[in-house]
Design a protein around this motif. Structure first.
Motif, PDB file in Angstrom:
ATOM      1  N   ASN A  34       0.810  -1.522   0.098  1.00 23.11           N
ATOM      2  CA  ASN A  34       0.260  -0.361  -0.201  1.00 23.11           C
ATOM      3  C   ASN A  34       1.528   1.471  -0.299  1.00 23.11           C
ATOM      4  O   ASN A  34       1.935   1.464   0.235  1.00 23.11           O
ATOM      5  CB  ASN A  34      -0.713   0.399   1.118  1.00 23.11           C
ATOM      6  N   CYS A  35       0.594   2.606  -0.886  1.00 22.39           N
ATOM      7  CA  CYS A  35       1.403   2.967  -1.324  1.00 22.39           C
ATOM      8  C   CYS A  35       0.545   4.514  -1.879  1.00 22.39           C
ATOM      9  O   CYS A  35      -0.225   4.568  -1.584  1.00 22.39           O
ATOM     10  CB  CYS A  35       2.889   3.406  -1.891  1.00 22.39           C
ATOM     11  N   ILE A  36       0.864   5.661  -0.810  1.00 28.16           N
ATOM     12  CA  ILE A  36       0.401   6.425  -1.469  1.00 28.16           C
ATOM     13  C   ILE A  36       1.667   7.507  -1.900  1.00 28.16           C
ATOM     14  O   ILE A  36       2.792   7.510  -2.017  1.00 28.16           O
ATOM     15  CB  ILE A  36       0.028   7.626  -0.124  1.00 28.16           C
ATOM     16  N   ILE A  37       0.919   9.117  -2.634  1.00 24.34           N
ATOM     17  CA  ILE A  37       1.627  10.063  -3.165  1.00 24.34           C
ATOM     18  C   ILE A  37       1.260  11.068  -2.478  1.00 24.34           C
ATOM     19  O   ILE A  37       0.043  11.368  -2.429  1.00 24.34           O
ATOM     20  CB  ILE A  37       1.251  10.291  -4.464  1.00 24.34           C
ATOM     21  N   VAL A  38       2.844  12.221  -2.216  1.00 22.35           N
ATOM     22  CA  VAL A  38       2.715  13.204  -1.562  1.00 22.35           C
ATOM     23  C   VAL A  38       3.154  13.764  -2.268  1.00 22.35           C
ATOM     24  O   VAL A  38       4.284  14.238  -2.426  1.00 22.35           O
ATOM     25  CB  VAL A  38       2.850  13.197  -0.069  1.00 22.35           C
ATOM     26  N   ASP A  39       2.692  14.642  -3.610  1.00 22.16           N
ATOM     27  CA  ASP A  39       3.002  15.786  -4.488  1.00 22.16           C
ATOM     28  C   ASP A  39       2.613  16.847  -4.677  1.00 22.16           C
ATOM     29  O   ASP A  39       1.219  16.520  -4.949  1.00 22.16           O
ATOM     30  CB  ASP A  39       3.913  15.454  -5.520  1.00 22.16           C
ATOM     31  N   ASP A  40       2.345  18.324  -4.640  1.00 22.12           N
ATOM     32  CA  ASP A  40       1.845  19.872  -4.415  1.00 22.12           C
ATOM     33  C   ASP A  40       1.689  19.690  -6.218  1.00 22.12           C
ATOM     34  O   ASP A  40       0.970  20.438  -7.111  1.00 22.12           O
ATOM     35  CB  ASP A  40       2.044  21.257  -4.303  1.00 22.12           C
ATOM     36  N   GLU A  41       2.659  19.322  -7.268  1.00 20.93           N
ATOM     37  CA  GLU A  41       2.952  18.995  -8.529  1.00 20.93           C
ATOM     38  C   GLU A  41       1.787  18.116  -9.568  1.00 20.93           C
ATOM     39  O   GLU A  41       2.319  17.141  -8.723  1.00 20.93           O
ATOM     40  CB  GLU A  41       4.724  19.683  -9.720  1.00 20.93           C
TER      41      GLU A  41
ATOM     42  N   ARG B 144       2.093  13.848 -10.027  1.00 19.25           N
ATOM     43  CA  ARG B 144       1.518  13.070  -9.548  1.00 19.25           C
ATOM     44  C   ARG B 144       1.131  12.083 -10.550  1.00 19.25           C
ATOM     45  O   ARG B 144       0.921  11.056 -10.614  1.00 19.25           O
ATOM     46  CB  ARG B 144       0.176  13.746  -8.669  1.00 19.25           C
ATOM     47  N   ASP B 145       1.204  12.646 -11.965  1.00 14.28           N
ATOM     48  CA  ASP B 145       0.706  12.329 -12.606  1.00 14.28           C
ATOM     49  C   ASP B 145       1.663  10.653 -13.136  1.00 14.28           C
ATOM     50  O   ASP B 145       1.544   9.766 -13.639  1.00 14.28           O
ATOM     51  CB  ASP B 145       0.015  12.792 -13.775  1.00 14.28           C
ATOM     52  N   LEU B 146       2.554  11.409 -12.869  1.00 16.66           N
ATOM     53  CA  LEU B 146       3.898  10.383 -14.068  1.00 16.66           C
ATOM     54  C   LEU B 146       4.115   8.934 -12.481  1.00 16.66           C
ATOM     55  O   LEU B 146       3.836   8.049 -12.498  1.00 16.66           O
ATOM     56  CB  LEU B 146       5.104  11.196 -13.653  1.00 16.66           C
TER      57      LEU B 146
ATOM     58  N   ILE C  12       3.351   3.568 -10.579  1.00 15.59           N
ATOM     59  CA  ILE C  12       2.527   2.707  -9.709  1.00 15.59           C
ATOM     60  C   ILE C  12       1.479   1.592 -10.497  1.00 15.59           C
ATOM     61  O   ILE C  12       1.442   0.546 -10.104  1.00 15.59           O
ATOM     62  CB  ILE C  12       1.911   3.579  -8.753  1.00 15.59           C
ATOM     63  N   ALA C  13       0.979   2.330 -11.283  1.00 18.22           N
ATOM     64  CA  ALA C  13      -0.234   1.251 -11.836  1.00 18.22           C
ATOM     65  C   ALA C  13       0.403   0.388 -13.115  1.00 18.22           C
ATOM     66  O   ALA C  13       0.366  -0.928 -12.828  1.00 18.22           O
ATOM     67  CB  ALA C  13      -0.891   2.093 -12.970  1.00 18.22           C
TER      68      ALA C  13
END
Length: 227
Positions: A4-11, A15-17, A22-23
């Motif tokens: 289980n992971c999360i992305i934390v990024d304001d850009e 995030r899309d990359l 991850i997919a």
């Protein structure tokens, strides 16, 4: 088992990359994507998160400030456009540090570092490595790898009567495998000593494959076999 992971990024572009990467990595399960540290903190309170892809330079609360605030933080792979933050990241025991923009292969190397850390606490027979070859992503049990061979900018990986070619340096792949029974026998070959059949002079037979033993590596091989 999924990670289980999360992305934390304001850009949004970053995030899309990461979402695309991850997919394409079956072992990872994206639980949430967060635009800032406040959103991430809420997710971490309510979800079981193993791995966090964390930007450092975010407004109001930086990635480093978020990580320092957590009592029991998940493992972290930092991602940022600023190389000067690398030292701060590693001082916080980050798994890895991705400098934007980064290709999928570099992302995969970071994930393999996480898996190596996590799997040291799992039974030996369950340890795996993720390798990309010809647009396919393979999850290979390390104990199934018979040998690897350096071929220019690529490495041939032989396992379970299959062969794939990976775009990697020989040394880099050895470090990712990082397993005691896997040993270098030649400047271009490394083998699992669990899978060799016999030694004949300066050659070793591994699952029917005859491989050379380099003079500089022979003693290390013999010491490992005797152990």
């Amino acid at each position: 088992m999924k990670v289980n992971c999360i992305i934390v990024d304001d850009e949004p572009a970053s995030r899309d990359l990461l979402k695309r990467y991850i997919a394409d990595t079956d072992i990872l399960n994206l639980v949430a994507e967060c635009k800032n540290a406040i959103e991430a903190n809420e997710v971490l309170k309510n979800e079981s998160i193993h791995l966090m892809f964390l930007d450092i330079n975010m407004p109001k609360v930086t990635g480093i400030q978020l990580l320092k605030s957590l009592t029991i933080p998940p493992k972290v792979i930092f991602s940022t456009a600023y190389a000067e933050y690398a030292i701060d990241g590693f001082e916080l025991d980050a798994v890895d540090y991705l400098l934007k923009p980064f290709p999928f292969e570099r992302f995969l190397k970071a994930v393999n570092k996480y898996l190596d850390i996590a799997e040291k606490e799992t039974p030996v027979e369950n340890r795996t490595i993720l390798l990309k070859s010809e647009k396919k992503l393979y999850r290979i049990p390390i104990l199934d790898i018979d040998f690897i061979e350096a071929i220019g900018d690529y490495v041939k990986v032989v396992f379970r009567e299959q062969t794939i070619t990976v775009h990697s340096t020989f040394q880099d792949l050895l470090e990712q495998i990082s397993y005691p029974s896997f040993i270098r026998i030649h400047r271009s070959f490394a083998i699992s000593i669990n899978n060799f059949e016999y030694i004949d002079g300066n050659q070793i037979i591994v699952k029917g494959n005859t491989l050379p033993i380099g003079k500089a590596f022979r003693k290390g091989l013999m010491d490992k076999i005797e152990i």
